[in-house]
Design a protein around this motif. Structure first.
Motif, short mmCIF file in Angstrom:
data_model
loop_
_atom_site.label_atom_id
_atom_site.label_comp_id
_atom_site.label_asym_id
_atom_site.label_seq_id
_atom_site.Cartn_x
_atom_site.Cartn_y
_atom_site.Cartn_z
N TYR A 71 0.82 -1.21 0.00
CA TYR A 71 0.00 0.00 0.00
C TYR A 71 0.86 1.26 0.00
O TYR A 71 0.63 2.18 -0.78
N GLY A 72 1.80 1.34 0.94
CA GLY A 72 2.55 2.57 1.10
C GLY A 72 1.70 3.69 1.67
O GLY A 72 2.08 4.87 1.62
N THR A 73 0.55 3.35 2.23
CA THR A 73 -0.40 4.32 2.77
C THR A 73 -0.93 3.79 4.09
O THR A 73 -0.54 2.72 4.56
N LEU A 74 -1.85 4.53 4.70
CA LEU A 74 -2.48 4.07 5.94
C LEU A 74 -3.59 3.08 5.63
O LEU A 74 -4.77 3.27 5.97
N ASP A 75 -3.22 2.01 4.97
CA ASP A 75 -4.10 0.88 4.69
C ASP A 75 -3.39 -0.38 5.17
O ASP A 75 -2.16 -0.48 5.10
N LEU A 76 -4.18 -1.35 5.62
CA LEU A 76 -3.60 -2.58 6.18
C LEU A 76 -4.54 -3.74 5.92
O LEU A 76 -5.75 -3.63 6.13
N ALA A 77 -3.99 -4.85 5.44
CA ALA A 77 -4.78 -6.07 5.26
C ALA A 77 -4.64 -6.94 6.51
O ALA A 77 -3.53 -7.10 7.02
N VAL A 78 -5.76 -7.48 6.99
CA VAL A 78 -5.76 -8.32 8.19
C VAL A 78 -6.52 -9.60 7.89
O VAL A 78 -7.63 -9.57 7.35
N ARG A 79 -5.91 -10.72 8.27
CA ARG A 79 -6.52 -12.03 7.98
C ARG A 79 -6.37 -12.94 9.19
O ARG A 79 -5.30 -12.98 9.81
N VAL A 80 -7.42 -13.67 9.52
CA VAL A 80 -7.38 -14.68 10.58
C VAL A 80 -6.99 -16.01 9.94
O VAL A 80 -7.57 -16.41 8.92
N VAL A 81 -5.99 -16.68 10.54
CA VAL A 81 -5.51 -17.96 10.00
C VAL A 81 -5.66 -19.04 11.08
O VAL A 81 -5.75 -18.75 12.27
N ASP A 82 -5.66 -20.29 10.63
CA ASP A 82 -5.90 -21.39 11.56
C ASP A 82 -4.78 -21.55 12.58
O ASP A 82 -5.02 -21.80 13.76
N ASP A 83 -3.53 -21.42 12.10
CA ASP A 83 -2.39 -21.70 12.97
C ASP A 83 -1.11 -21.22 12.30
O ASP A 83 -1.15 -20.58 11.24
N LEU A 84 0.02 -21.56 12.90
CA LEU A 84 1.31 -21.16 12.36
C LEU A 84 1.54 -21.73 10.97
O LEU A 84 2.09 -21.04 10.09
N ASP A 85 1.14 -22.96 10.74
CA ASP A 85 1.32 -23.56 9.41
C ASP A 85 0.62 -22.74 8.33
O ASP A 85 1.19 -22.49 7.25
N HIS A 86 -0.62 -22.31 8.62
CA HIS A 86 -1.35 -21.51 7.63
C HIS A 86 -0.74 -20.12 7.47
O HIS A 86 -0.74 -19.56 6.37
N ALA A 87 -0.19 -19.56 8.56
CA ALA A 87 0.48 -18.28 8.44
C ALA A 87 1.72 -18.40 7.56
O ALA A 87 1.97 -17.55 6.69
N LEU A 88 2.49 -19.45 7.76
CA LEU A 88 3.68 -19.67 6.94
C LEU A 88 3.32 -19.88 5.47
O LEU A 88 4.01 -19.38 4.57
N ALA A 89 2.22 -20.59 5.22
CA ALA A 89 1.78 -20.82 3.84
C ALA A 89 1.36 -19.51 3.19
O ALA A 89 1.67 -19.27 2.01
N HIS A 90 0.65 -18.66 3.93
CA HIS A 90 0.25 -17.36 3.39
C HIS A 90 1.48 -16.53 3.04
O HIS A 90 1.56 -15.92 1.97
N ILE A 91 2.45 -16.49 3.94
CA ILE A 91 3.67 -15.71 3.70
C ILE A 91 4.44 -16.25 2.50
O ILE A 91 4.94 -15.48 1.67
N ARG A 92 4.53 -17.57 2.38
CA ARG A 92 5.23 -18.14 1.22
C ARG A 92 4.57 -17.71 -0.08
O ARG A 92 5.25 -17.46 -1.09
N ARG A 93 3.25 -17.60 -0.07
CA ARG A 93 2.52 -17.26 -1.30
C ARG A 93 2.63 -15.78 -1.66
O ARG A 93 2.80 -15.43 -2.83
N TYR A 94 2.54 -14.91 -0.66
CA TYR A 94 2.39 -13.48 -0.95
C TYR A 94 3.61 -12.63 -0.63
O TYR A 94 3.68 -11.48 -1.05
N SER A 95 4.56 -13.15 0.11
CA SER A 95 5.69 -12.33 0.54
C SER A 95 6.57 -11.92 -0.64
O SER A 95 6.73 -12.68 -1.60
N THR A 96 7.15 -10.74 -0.53
CA THR A 96 8.18 -10.30 -1.49
C THR A 96 9.57 -10.54 -0.92
O THR A 96 10.55 -10.01 -1.44
N HIS A 97 9.64 -11.30 0.17
CA HIS A 97 10.92 -11.72 0.78
C HIS A 97 11.72 -10.54 1.33
O HIS A 97 12.94 -10.54 1.28
#
Length: 419
Positions: free
Chosen positions: A315-341
């Motif tokens: 965004y680079g602005t005062l916007d933020l995406a928030v998501r509820v995930v099942d657990d650490l495994d799902h958080a790691l999977a989300h980061i693997r998919r969307y992260s720019t590293h």
């Protein structure tokens, strides 16, 4: 003596020649040059701010957006901060000449691997006049000359900054051609810089994903890739309320336009009821628009529905995406998919979860219980930074002096020949 170059090629050849002079300066001499630059920046603060006002006025007219305007803006305080950063760089250990490896062969030939300057460092960036000073100071301290393409948005500011620094070099009887800009050649200057193989030794782009992609794909000069910052914070099941609250607020609101600001927060499902109500209220009070999934929206009616695009947006602005995930495994999977590293952080009181996060997240900087805003050359003790490298070759993370050197093997013998 300053030479008025008639072409981009001539300017690049001048900076290549000046690089030899800079590469032979000792540590003390380079430090003196940087202090001269810092003093000159402060002495020219009024003129620099006036030039910046022209760029800001043009940026507002062209509707470049608040995020870029914030990156573009210089006032007396920011100019003083630039000068202070230059002095910090001057006080850092000289990276040139470090012995990185040494050995003696069975025949008595002595070998040393030492750090040496690249030669000419180029950078293409946009709406970031601080980069003009940061990269020039880091380049000089590491024995390099520098050629800059700062983009049209900051053209008046960059022209003034470059002239101030060049004059400072000349005042110390060092070739001002060691700091060059190709801004006045427009897009042709950028194209020439990207294709100046043999004249420019390494190129570092900083800016939007589109700019970086263009440089990476079109350049014949070796590129150290810096990346966009789709940055994540994961609030684990055991995250402390105060840490989660303070770290997310800091990472999003302290300076939302920069690449280490958080863009997505992931929340463990069992912690959502405990963490989200207070956090969402504080974000709203801070002016942040939260784009959330259905479970996040259930905690606060002010949350707007997130789309699939929100998970991959910087965004680079005062916007933020928030998501509820099942657990650490799902958080790691989300980061693997969307992260720019770039940078990711976990907030947790569980040492095993922290260790897994550190081990499994493949980003340049991975943090536990700390704001993502710490991914910064100044914060890491580098004085300034060339950029945040998200590649895996040579340099990764905040790039300081050491990342602007290459290596050379030195051998000393007494008549050895190979059998």
């Amino acid at each position: 003596m300053t030479v008025i170059a008639a072409s981009v090629d001539e300017r690049l050849r001048l900076v290549k020649d000046a690089a030899r002079e800079i590469g032979l300066l000792d540590s003390g001499r380079k430090s003196v040059l940087l202090h001269a630059i810092a003093d000159a920046l402060e002495a020219s603060s009024t003129e620099i701010v006036a030039a910046n006002a022209l760029d800001l006025e043009r940026g507002r007219h062209d509707a470049i957006g608040e995020a870029l305007l914030d990156r573009l803006r210089l006032d007396e305080k920011r100019v003083s901060a630039l000068a202070a950063a230059v002095r910090d760089v001057a006080g850092l250990p000289d990276p040139v000449g470090r012995v990185l490896d040494s050995r003696t062969l069975p025949n008595g030939l002595s070998l040393e691997k030492v750090a040496v300057p690249f030669g000419v460092v180029g950078s293409i960036y946009e709406a970031r006049p601080n980069v003009t000073v940061d990269i020039a100071s880091l380049a000089l301290r590491s024995g390099n000359a520098v050629v800059l393409r700062g983009g049209s948005a900051a053209q008046s500011t960059n022209a003034r900054l470059v002239q101030v620094m060049r004059d400072a070099l000349a005042s110390q009887r060092v070739s001002p051609e060691a700091i060059q800009s190709v801004d006045d050649f427009g897009r042709d200057g950028a194209k020439a810089l990207m294709n100046a193989r043999g004249l420019v030794d390494v190129l570092v782009p900083r800016g939007s994903a589109g700019l970086i992609e263009t440089v990476v794909t079109e350049s014949t000069v070796p590129v150290i890739e810096t990346g966009a910052g789709v940055v994540h914070i994961y609030l684990d099941a055991t995250a402390r309320v105060d840490w989660a609250h303070d770290i997310v607020l800091n990472a999003k609101t302290q300076r939302p336009s920069v690449c280490n600001a958080v863009e997505t927060v992931l929340v463990h499902r069992t912690a959502a009821d405990r963490l989200l109500p207070e956090l969402l209220t504080s974000l709203d009070l801070a002016g942040v628009t939260v784009h959330g999934d259905d479970e996040t929206r259930a905690h606060d009616s002010r949350v707007v529905p997130a789309t699939d695009d929100d998970w991959s947006r910087e965004y680079g602005t005062l916007d933020l995406a928030v998501r509820v995930v099942d657990d650490l495994d799902h958080a790691l999977a989300h980061i693997r998919r969307y992260s720019t590293h770039h940078t990711e952080s976990i907030i947790t009181d569980d040492p095993e979860a922290a260790d897994r996060f550190l081990a499994e997240v493949d980003s340049a900087v991975v943090l536990v219980n700390a704001s993502t805003r710490f991914t910064d050359g100044g914060e890491f003790g580098f004085g300034a930074e060339v950029g945040i490298s998200t590649q895996k070759l040579h340099a990764r993370g905040p790039m300081g002096l050491a990342e602007l050197t290459s290596t050379k093997w030195l051998g000393r013998g007494d008549g050895q020949v190979r059998a």
